[in-house]
Design an enzyme around this catalytic site. Structure first.
Site, PDB file in Angstrom:
ATOM      1  N   GLU A   1      -0.532   0.316   5.633  1.00  0.00           N
ATOM      2  CA  GLU A   1      -1.396   1.123   6.485  1.00  0.00           C
ATOM      3  C   GLU A   1      -1.016   0.859   7.936  1.00  0.00           C
ATOM      4  O   GLU A   1      -0.939  -0.281   8.385  1.00  0.00           O
ATOM      5  CB  GLU A   1      -2.873   0.754   6.234  1.00  0.00           C
ATOM      6  CG  GLU A   1      -3.822   1.607   7.060  1.00  0.00           C
ATOM      7  CD  GLU A   1      -5.197   1.802   6.411  1.00  0.00           C
ATOM      8  OE1 GLU A   1      -5.379   1.419   5.231  1.00  0.00           O
ATOM      9  OE2 GLU A   1      -6.075   2.356   7.095  1.00  0.00           O
TER      10      GLU A   1
ATOM     11  N   ASN B   1      -8.558  -2.858   4.198  1.00  0.00           N
ATOM     12  CA  ASN B   1      -9.069  -1.867   3.251  1.00  0.00           C
ATOM     13  C   ASN B   1      -8.593  -2.382   1.892  1.00  0.00           C
ATOM     14  O   ASN B   1      -7.510  -2.073   1.431  1.00  0.00           O
ATOM     15  CB  ASN B   1      -8.514  -0.476   3.546  1.00  0.00           C
ATOM     16  CG  ASN B   1      -9.113   0.090   4.831  1.00  0.00           C
ATOM     17  OD1 ASN B   1     -10.250  -0.223   5.191  1.00  0.00           O
ATOM     18  ND2 ASN B   1      -8.357   0.900   5.532  1.00  0.00           N
TER      19      ASN B   1
ATOM     20  N   LYS C   1     -13.424  -6.763   5.768  1.00  0.00           N
ATOM     21  CA  LYS C   1     -13.889  -5.546   6.442  1.00  0.00           C
ATOM     22  C   LYS C   1     -14.995  -4.991   5.561  1.00  0.00           C
ATOM     23  O   LYS C   1     -14.746  -4.646   4.404  1.00  0.00           O
ATOM     24  CB  LYS C   1     -12.740  -4.548   6.559  1.00  0.00           C
ATOM     25  CG  LYS C   1     -13.144  -3.153   7.038  1.00  0.00           C
ATOM     26  CD  LYS C   1     -11.905  -2.257   7.202  1.00  0.00           C
ATOM     27  CE  LYS C   1     -12.275  -0.848   7.643  1.00  0.00           C
ATOM     28  NZ  LYS C   1     -11.073   0.008   7.840  1.00  0.00           N
TER      29      LYS C   1
ATOM     30  N   GLU D   1     -15.877   2.344   7.721  1.00  0.00           N
ATOM     31  CA  GLU D   1     -14.930   3.356   7.238  1.00  0.00           C
ATOM     32  C   GLU D   1     -14.884   3.399   5.716  1.00  0.00           C
ATOM     33  O   GLU D   1     -13.818   3.436   5.098  1.00  0.00           O
ATOM     34  CB  GLU D   1     -13.539   3.107   7.820  1.00  0.00           C
ATOM     35  CG  GLU D   1     -13.535   3.164   9.339  1.00  0.00           C
ATOM     36  CD  GLU D   1     -12.156   3.041   9.975  1.00  0.00           C
ATOM     37  OE1 GLU D   1     -11.294   2.356   9.393  1.00  0.00           O
ATOM     38  OE2 GLU D   1     -11.955   3.621  11.048  1.00  0.00           O
TER      39      GLU D   1
ATOM     40  N   ARG E   1     -20.137   5.374  19.574  1.00  0.00           N
ATOM     41  CA  ARG E   1     -19.408   4.410  18.737  1.00  0.00           C
ATOM     42  C   ARG E   1     -19.105   3.124  19.506  1.00  0.00           C
ATOM     43  O   ARG E   1     -19.068   2.032  18.919  1.00  0.00           O
ATOM     44  CB  ARG E   1     -18.109   5.066  18.241  1.00  0.00           C
ATOM     45  CG  ARG E   1     -17.207   4.113  17.508  1.00  0.00           C
ATOM     46  CD  ARG E   1     -16.027   4.843  16.906  1.00  0.00           C
ATOM     47  NE  ARG E   1     -14.968   3.920  16.543  1.00  0.00           N
ATOM     48  CZ  ARG E   1     -13.747   4.289  16.179  1.00  0.00           C
ATOM     49  NH1 ARG E   1     -13.441   5.568  16.126  1.00  0.00           N
ATOM     50  NH2 ARG E   1     -12.833   3.394  15.870  1.00  0.00           N
TER      51      ARG E   1
ATOM     52  N   LYS F   1     -12.029  -6.705  17.641  1.00  0.00           N
ATOM     53  CA  LYS F   1     -10.873  -6.034  18.245  1.00  0.00           C
ATOM     54  C   LYS F   1     -10.940  -6.169  19.763  1.00  0.00           C
ATOM     55  O   LYS F   1     -12.022  -6.296  20.333  1.00  0.00           O
ATOM     56  CB  LYS F   1     -10.849  -4.554  17.857  1.00  0.00           C
ATOM     57  CG  LYS F   1     -10.450  -4.310  16.409  1.00  0.00           C
ATOM     58  CD  LYS F   1     -10.206  -2.826  16.128  1.00  0.00           C
ATOM     59  CE  LYS F   1      -9.883  -2.623  14.652  1.00  0.00           C
ATOM     60  NZ  LYS F   1      -9.595  -1.212  14.312  1.00  0.00           N
TER      61      LYS F   1
ATOM     62  N   ASP G   1     -10.795   1.327  19.572  1.00  0.00           N
ATOM     63  CA  ASP G   1      -9.801   1.076  18.523  1.00  0.00           C
ATOM     64  C   ASP G   1      -8.378   0.963  19.049  1.00  0.00           C
ATOM     65  O   ASP G   1      -7.612   1.914  18.907  1.00  0.00           O
ATOM     66  CB  ASP G   1      -9.874   2.203  17.484  1.00  0.00           C
ATOM     67  CG  ASP G   1      -9.197   1.822  16.180  1.00  0.00           C
ATOM     68  OD1 ASP G   1      -8.735   0.679  16.083  1.00  0.00           O
ATOM     69  OD2 ASP G   1      -9.138   2.671  15.281  1.00  0.00           O
TER      70      ASP G   1
ATOM     71  N   GLU H   1      -8.771  -9.929  17.717  1.00  0.00           N
ATOM     72  CA  GLU H   1      -7.870  -9.109  16.898  1.00  0.00           C
ATOM     73  C   GLU H   1      -7.121  -8.131  17.793  1.00  0.00           C
ATOM     74  O   GLU H   1      -7.713  -7.227  18.374  1.00  0.00           O
ATOM     75  CB  GLU H   1      -8.659  -8.339  15.822  1.00  0.00           C
ATOM     76  CG  GLU H   1      -7.782  -7.434  14.964  1.00  0.00           C
ATOM     77  CD  GLU H   1      -8.529  -6.750  13.806  1.00  0.00           C
ATOM     78  OE1 GLU H   1      -9.522  -7.300  13.296  1.00  0.00           O
ATOM     79  OE2 GLU H   1      -8.098  -5.654  13.419  1.00  0.00           O
TER      80      GLU H   1
ATOM     81  N   GLU I   1       0.048   1.666  16.196  1.00  0.00           N
ATOM     82  CA  GLU I   1      -0.635   2.848  15.665  1.00  0.00           C
ATOM     83  C   GLU I   1      -0.890   3.897  16.741  1.00  0.00           C
ATOM     84  O   GLU I   1      -0.644   5.080  16.532  1.00  0.00           O
ATOM     85  CB  GLU I   1      -1.977   2.414  15.028  1.00  0.00           C
ATOM     86  CG  GLU I   1      -2.827   3.583  14.580  1.00  0.00           C
ATOM     87  CD  GLU I   1      -4.134   3.154  13.919  1.00  0.00           C
ATOM     88  OE1 GLU I   1      -4.397   1.936  13.831  1.00  0.00           O
ATOM     89  OE2 GLU I   1      -4.872   4.039  13.468  1.00  0.00           O
TER      90      GLU I   1
HETATM   91  O1  GCW Z   1      -7.506   1.752  13.695  1.00  0.00           O
HETATM   92  C1  GCW Z   1      -8.182   2.063  12.545  1.00  0.00           C
HETATM   93  C2  GCW Z   1      -7.093   2.519  11.641  1.00  0.00           C
HETATM   94  C3  GCW Z   1      -7.378   2.265  10.198  1.00  0.00           C
HETATM   95  C4  GCW Z   1      -7.776   0.808  10.037  1.00  0.00           C
HETATM   96  C5  GCW Z   1      -9.023   0.545  10.853  1.00  0.00           C
HETATM   97  C6  GCW Z   1      -9.457  -0.900  10.809  1.00  0.00           C
HETATM   98  C7  GCW Z   1      -7.307  -0.691   8.241  1.00  0.00           C
HETATM   99  O2  GCW Z   1      -6.843   3.874  11.889  1.00  0.00           O
HETATM  100  O3  GCW Z   1      -6.205   2.570   9.491  1.00  0.00           O
HETATM  101  O4  GCW Z   1      -7.965   0.457   8.697  1.00  0.00           O
HETATM  102  O5  GCW Z   1      -8.773   0.847  12.188  1.00  0.00           O
HETATM  103  O6  GCW Z   1      -9.109  -1.619  11.721  1.00  0.00           O
HETATM  104  O7  GCW Z   1     -10.122  -1.292   9.883  1.00  0.00           O
END
Ligand code: GCW
Length: 712
Positions: free
Chosen positions: A179, A222, A299, A303, A348, A372, A377, A399, A405
């Site tokens: 991923e 995930n 996690k 999501e 968010r 994070k 994100d 993190e 990405e």
């Molecule tokens: O940045 C988003 C990503 C997902 C990722 C999620 C996360 C692993 O698009 O792909 O899933 O964050 O950090 O959990």
């Protein structure tokens, strides 16, 4: 015939020397080309000894021998018992033989388990620490000095890592897709494990140890519960066995619903006795395979992942249940704070804070909350996450995302150390001035024993590991900063370039400049002035600011830029979503007022009018045009600078980077054109004529599809 063979051999040898496919990373150990320096090194090295007998000591011996052979051309005999003639003494300090006027007991006390001492005077060098792994770190430091042509005759280095857990998180799936991976497939060859040990595992471990990384999570957050079954635990054990001598602990991601999926329990409620018992047994089982297993990364309720909230329990209740299971084995639980819910209409940006701050003080001692770097994100630029400093009773783990990405994936050259540093150096003001994010995560601000930093890995089966030849620098930077976040981006780039490419001063100087500017350049052509999350959806490849049709509001770029006839940007001030109130007053003050807000965060916190006057004197619209065009022009500058390096770099990597810079330029133009054309539909103002005008229509950019973009 014999002559012909010799000739063939010679040609082959030349070919091998020149073939630089990037596999060796920063551990190339090429011959030192400066004769004076080489002479000095040889004088200092003469007679090396490595003391001890553990598997880590074997690693030290092998690494030392191959490095010295490579760097000096000499095949050194590395002895294992000390004599008075040894000039390079490497070994754990428990041997009183190591103690000398050069190394004192007091110094050893400061080192803890992983710190090392590296001391040298003419004719004598000592590398030591309290454990074999610490000595290995010291060795890699020593080799780095030679690889980057530094003096080694007079050294007085005591180095202790600032963070205890220095980690990579692999988002690797069990079918070997990754991923958000842009470097091929997962390096974990589950099917052939445990019987087949790929050389890559060993080289991966070496590379990590060389930069101080001491923990890895093998599987995607995930998560798939199957990783917890015996057949897979055998495989995980095989990897853990490979990594152990390098000081690396293995962690797994735990799927919260595993008791239902693997054992047909009716529930995964963390307060249910059967569920607790299942996890306790599971932990015991895992530790029977891997006695030094690190613990779980989770996690949950994010999501679509299952979690304690499915049973009306809190994140703390979920985390503590798992923490209790691993506690008897000294394991830990790393619980992610990356949570947001579609059903929640709140910005968010605010959701993780809202969920987690009330739980401060409720987590067990062996739980860390992994946050994070920013609240949304992994954007090209985000203000630091407001959770840093806001949970003083909980150790927070950083993190970062090393895989790119949202930063050009495998086609764009971006050096991430400046991004990491920007966050680590940011002041939260949690306990007054100088309460930096770094001090929050190293535990010094609130006295936490657990602390750490992780990076989502950018590693795959590509021959050069990371896809883009320059992306290795980001893996390197993560490790180096986790060891010492005070290192400058400049120093990290320089070390990496010297080891990975060349010690040529002019090469290092120019290429370092490209690296140091690359992140800001990307911000300019992608997400200037605080814009964010305007990437195409799903794969996140390329621009998609127009996307507005996805189920969840916060998956749509329009949610983030909020462009309209008046202006653009997300009002997060007290007249808007109030996200800014999650920061301490001093920080809030910096960003609250549109007139004084740092312009790099302007559209992150404000909805500014198209005619808002920027510090440059330009209107916001004109500034946007300026930034996007500067970004594109700067990629052209990167290209020109790189072309000057042709004679300094091996042909293969020179060409690869050149081709990728061409792609990067096309993508930068694509970003500029698509975003300006789209935002123009709101601003209704022209793109000033001094700039290159888009050569395609907005409809064209909107029509682009990439169904097989990687990493999805
Ligand atoms: O940045 C988003 C990503 C997902 C990722 C999620 C996360 C692993 O698009 O792909 O899933 O964050 O950090 O959990």
């Amino acid at each position: 015939m014999k002559k012909l063979n010799l000739l063939l051999l010679f040609v082959l040898a030349c070919f091998c020397v020149q073939a630089e496919n990037g596999y060796d990373l920063w551990l190339r150990y090429l011959p030192v080309s400066n004769p004076v320096l080489l002479q000095q090194y040889k004088q200092q090295l003469v007679s090396p000894v490595v003391l001890g007998s553990s598997s880590t000591v074997s690693v030290i011996r092998t690494e030392l021998a191959s490095a010295l052979k490579g760097l000096t051309g000499n095949a050194y005999t590395v002895s294992s018992s000390l004599t008075s003639t040894n000039t390079l003494i490497i070994g754990k300090a428990d041997a009183s033989k190591i103690l000398s006027p050069l190394v004192t007991k007091e110094e050893l006390k400061q080192l803890g388990e992983e710190g090392f001492i590296l001391k040298a005077k003419p004719g004598k060098t000592i590398i030591t620490g309290n454990t074999d792994v610490a000595v290995l770190y010291g060795l890699f430091h020593y080799l780095r000095l030679m690889q980057s042509n530094q003096p080694i005759t007079n050294l007085n280095i005591i180095s202790v890592p600032k963070l205890k857990l220095r980690m990579l998180n692999h988002w690797d799936n069990m079918n070997r897709t990754v991923e958000r991976g842009y470097a091929g497939f997962s390096i974990w060859d589950w099917h052939r494990l445990p019987g087949f040990i790929d050389q890559r595992y060993i080289d991966y471990a070496r590379a990590n140890a060389s930069i101080g990384i001491n923990a890895v999570t093998l599987t995607n957050v995930n998560a798939n519960a199957l990783i917890l079954t015996p057949a897979y635990l055998e495989k995980v054990k095989a990897l853990a066995d490979v990594f152990r001598p390098y000081g690396i602990k293995v962690f797994l991601t735990a799927r919260f619903s595993a008791p239902i999926e693997l054992a047909r329990l009716k529930t995964a409620d963390p307060l249910n006795e059967d569920v607790k018992a299942w996890w306790n047994n599971k932990a015991n089982e895992i530790y029977s395979y891997i006695p030094d297993f690190g613990g779980f990364l989770v996690k949950a309720n994010s999501e679509g992942q299952p979690g304690p909230q499915d049973y009306k329990r809190t994140h703390a209740e979920g985390a503590n249940m798992l923490a209790n299971a691993v506690a008897p084995h000294k394991g830990i639980v790393i619980w992610r704070a990356f949570v947001y819910a579609a059903e929640n209409p709140v910005d968010r940006h605010k959701q993780a804070y809202d969920d987690f701050v009330p739980l401060d003080g409720k987590f067990n001692d062996n739980v860390m909350v992994q946050v994070k770097n920013g609240a949304i994100d992994f954007m090209p630029r985000e203000p630091f996450h407001p959770l840093f400093g806001a949970m003083p009773k909980t150790p927070l783990m950083m993190e970062f995302q090393v895989t790119q990405e949202y930063l050009g994936q495998a086609t764009n050259w971006v050096f991430l150390a400046p991004l990491f540093k920007e966050v680590l150096d940011a002041d939260t003001y949690a306990k007054g001035k100088n309460s930096t994010v770094a001090k929050v995560i190293d535990g010094s601000l609130d006295n936490h024993a657990l602390n750490g930093m992780t990076g989502v890995a950018n590693i795959g089966t590509d021959i050069n590991w990371c896809g883009h030849p320059m992306a290795q620098a980001n893996w390197y930077a993560l490790g180096r900063l986790a060891w010492n976040y005070n290192l400058s981006s400049d120093a990290i780039a320089e070390e990496w370039l010297r080891m990975t490419y060349s010690n040529d001063a002019a090469f290092v100087q120019s290429t370092k400049q490209i690296m140091l500017r690359s992140r800001e350049i990307m911000v300019d052509y992608m997400n200037p002035i605080g814009l964010h999350h305007i990437m195409a959806t799903g794969h996140h490849y390329g621009p998609g600011p127009w996307v507005s049709n996805l189920n969840r509001p916060e998956w749509n770029p329009v949610y983030y830029h909020k462009a309209d006839s008046i202006g653009i940007g997300f009002n997060r001030t007290s007249t808007g979503s109030k996200a800014i109130e999650q920061y301490f007053p001093e920080v809030r003050k910096q960003w609250e007022n549109i007139a004084t807000c740092d312009e790099k965060y302007l559209l992150w916190f404000h909805h500014a009018s198209w005619n808002h006057t920027m510090k440059s004197g330009r209107s916001l619209w004109n500034e946007l045009c300026y930034k996007y065009n500067t970004g594109v022009d700067s990629v052209k500058w990167m290209q020109r600078e790189w072309q000057k390096q042709q004679t300094k770099v091996d042909a293969q990597r020179f060409k690869e980077v050149s081709m990728l810079l061409n792609v990067q330029l096309e993508e930068a133009k694509w970003w500029r054109n698509a975003c300006l054309l789209y935002f123009q539909t709101f601003s209704k103002q022209p793109i000033p004529s001094n700039y290159e005008q888009p050569d395609k229509t907005l409809d064209y950019y909107k029509s682009l599809r990439f169904p097989f973009a990687p990493g999805n």
